[in-house]
Design an enzyme around this catalytic site. Structure first.
Site, short mmCIF file in Angstrom:
data_model
loop_
_atom_site.label_atom_id
_atom_site.label_comp_id
_atom_site.label_asym_id
_atom_site.label_seq_id
_atom_site.Cartn_x
_atom_site.Cartn_y
_atom_site.Cartn_z
N SER A 159 0.84 -1.20 0.00
CA SER A 159 0.00 0.00 0.00
C SER A 159 0.88 1.25 0.00
O SER A 159 1.69 1.44 -0.90
CB SER A 159 -0.96 -0.03 1.19
OG SER A 159 -1.95 0.97 1.09
N ASP A 243 -9.32 -6.40 -3.02
CA ASP A 243 -8.88 -5.22 -2.28
C ASP A 243 -10.02 -4.22 -2.16
O ASP A 243 -10.55 -3.73 -3.16
CB ASP A 243 -7.69 -4.57 -3.01
CG ASP A 243 -6.96 -3.54 -2.15
OD1 ASP A 243 -7.63 -2.84 -1.36
OD2 ASP A 243 -5.73 -3.44 -2.27
N HIS A 275 -7.09 -6.03 1.02
CA HIS A 275 -6.00 -5.07 1.10
C HIS A 275 -4.91 -5.51 2.08
O HIS A 275 -3.73 -5.41 1.78
CB HIS A 275 -6.55 -3.70 1.52
CG HIS A 275 -5.55 -2.60 1.39
ND1 HIS A 275 -5.01 -2.20 0.18
CD2 HIS A 275 -4.95 -1.81 2.33
CE1 HIS A 275 -4.16 -1.21 0.36
NE2 HIS A 275 -4.09 -0.97 1.66
#
Length: 320
Positions: A159, A243, A275
Site C-alpha cells: 500500500s 482489495d 487489502h
C-alpha cells in the site's frame, strides 16, 4: 423550479468548498494514520513475544529526526536476503509482526522494519518528503551492516509502503537487488478522487479527466505511476483482487507502466486477497511466488565478498 435549481447548485458548491477545506486542513490525517482508533500509539508488543531475535535500531534522518526500527535476525543465522519492509499507512510495525514471523520462516530471511516519522517510537510528523528521508536512512543503515549480505537487500512495500519503496529503489539502483509491491496505488491524487467522488473532476493523476486544479494543494501526492517506469530493478507485483481500499486496477496500471521499459517483472493475482490479508488468503501460493522470484533475481552467492554491492552494470540488463 428556478429557486430549486439555484439551491441545488449552491448546495453542491457548498459541499465542494467544505470538501476542499477539509482536504487542505486534514490531508495528512487522511493519508497517515499512526494511531488506529481504539489502539494506543505505543507498540502493543515487541518481536520477543513471537520469539524473534531482534535489535532495536535508532537512526537519524538527514533532517535530524530520530527514527526507530527493528532489525529482526533469522535464527539460526542464514545466508538469505534481507527484506527492508515498508508498512501501510495505518498502525505501527508491531501490527505486522505475525506477517513478518511467517515471512522469515518461509523465505529464510532477515527483516528490517522501519517506523516512519510520527509512527511508533519515531519522532516527528509524517509527510511525503520526510518519509522518503526516513526510508533512505534505513537503506543507508542496512548497506553499512557487516552481518548481512548487502548484495541481497530486497525492498518490500505494501500500500503506502509500496509508494515509499518505489521511490527508494528508483533512487538507489546500486543498493537494492529487487522490489516487491503489494496492493499499491497509482497515486494519492487518484485515491483522493475515490475517497471524495465529488472532487474527482478537480483532482487526480495523469490518467484522470478534468482540470485537476486541486492537485497543487496535495502535499503528499505519492505519484507511484510516474516513478515505477524509471525503476531498473526486478519487480514482483502481488495483487489482491478483493482489495476493498485500493482498486486492483491500480496495480495493473503500475505493471503496464513498468513493462514499457523493464522486462524483469512479474504480476501475480490472488483472487481472494483483500487489502491487508493477501498474504494470508494467498496461502502457500503467495509464499511460493515470492520464493521463486527471489531464487531467480536474488540468488545466494556461494563465493566472494559477503558485503559486495549490486553491480550497477546490471541496470542496462534490467531495462527492456
Amino acid at each position: 423550479m428556478v429557486s430549486f435549481l439555484k439551491a441545488l447548485v449552491y448546495g453542491a458548491g457548498g459541499v465542494a468548498v467544505v470538501g476542499m477545506v477539509a482536504l487542505v486542513a486534514f490531508q495528512e490525517r487522511l493519508v497517515y494514520v499512526p494511531v488506529v482508533p481504539g489502539l494506543a500509539r505505543a507498540y502493543p508488543f515487541t518481536p520477543a513475544r513471537l520469539r524473534l531475535d531482534y535489535e532495536d535500531v535508532f537512526l537519524r534522518a538527514s533532517d535530524g529526526v530520530r527514527l526507530h526500527a527493528w532489525f529482526i535476525k533469522h535464527s539460526p543465522p542464514k545466508p538469505g536476503p534481507t527484506i527492508l519492509f515498508f508498512q501501510e499507512n495505518a498502525g505501527n510495525i508491531a501490527h505486522r509482526l505475525e506477517f513478518v514471523r511467517i515471512m522469515m520462516q518461509r523465505l529464510q530471511c532477515n527483516v528490517f522494519m522501519l517506523s516512519y516519522r510520527g509512527y511508533g517510537e519515531s519522532d516527528g510528523h509524517p509527510s511525503q518528503h520526510g518519509i522518503i528521508m526516513d526510508a533512505q536512512a534505513a537503506l543507508n543503515h542496512l548497506t553499512q551492516r557487516k552481518d548481512i549480505d548487502t548484495s541481497r537487500i530486497v525492498v518490500f512495500g505494501r500500500s503506502l509502503g509500496g509508494a515509499v519503496g518505489a521511490v527508494i529503489v528508483k533512487n538507489n539502483p546500486g543498493k537494492v537487488s529487487s522490489l516487491l509491491l503489494e496492493n499499491t496505488f497509482t497515486s494519492i491524487l487518484d485515491m483522493a478522487g475515490i475517497m471524495f467522488p465529488f472532487l474527482r473532476w478537480f483532482i487526480g493523476g495523469s490518467g484522470s479527466k478534468g482540470p485537476k486544479i486541486l492537485n497543487c494543494i496535495v502535499r503528499s501526492p505519492w505519484r507511484t505511476i510516474d516513478i515505477i517506469g524509471k525503476i531498473k530493478r526486478p519487480i514482483l507485483f502481488l495483487s489482491g483482487l478483493q482489495d476493498e481500499l485500493v482498486p486492483p486496477s491500480h496495480m495493473q496500471m503500475l505493471y503496464s507502466k513498468t513493462v514499457e521499459n523493464n522486462w524483469d517483472c512479474r504480476f501475480v493475482e490472488f483472487p481472494n486477497g483483500m487489502h491487508m490479508d493477501t498474504w494470508f488468503s494467498g496461502g502457500d501460493r503467495y509464499w511460493r511466488t515470492i520464493q521463486l522470484f527471489l531464487d531467480q533475481y536474488v540468488p545466494e552467492i556461494k563465493e566472494g565478498n559477503l558485503n559486495c554491492q549490486v553491480d550497477d552494470d546490471k541496470d542496462g540488463d534490467a531495462a527492456g
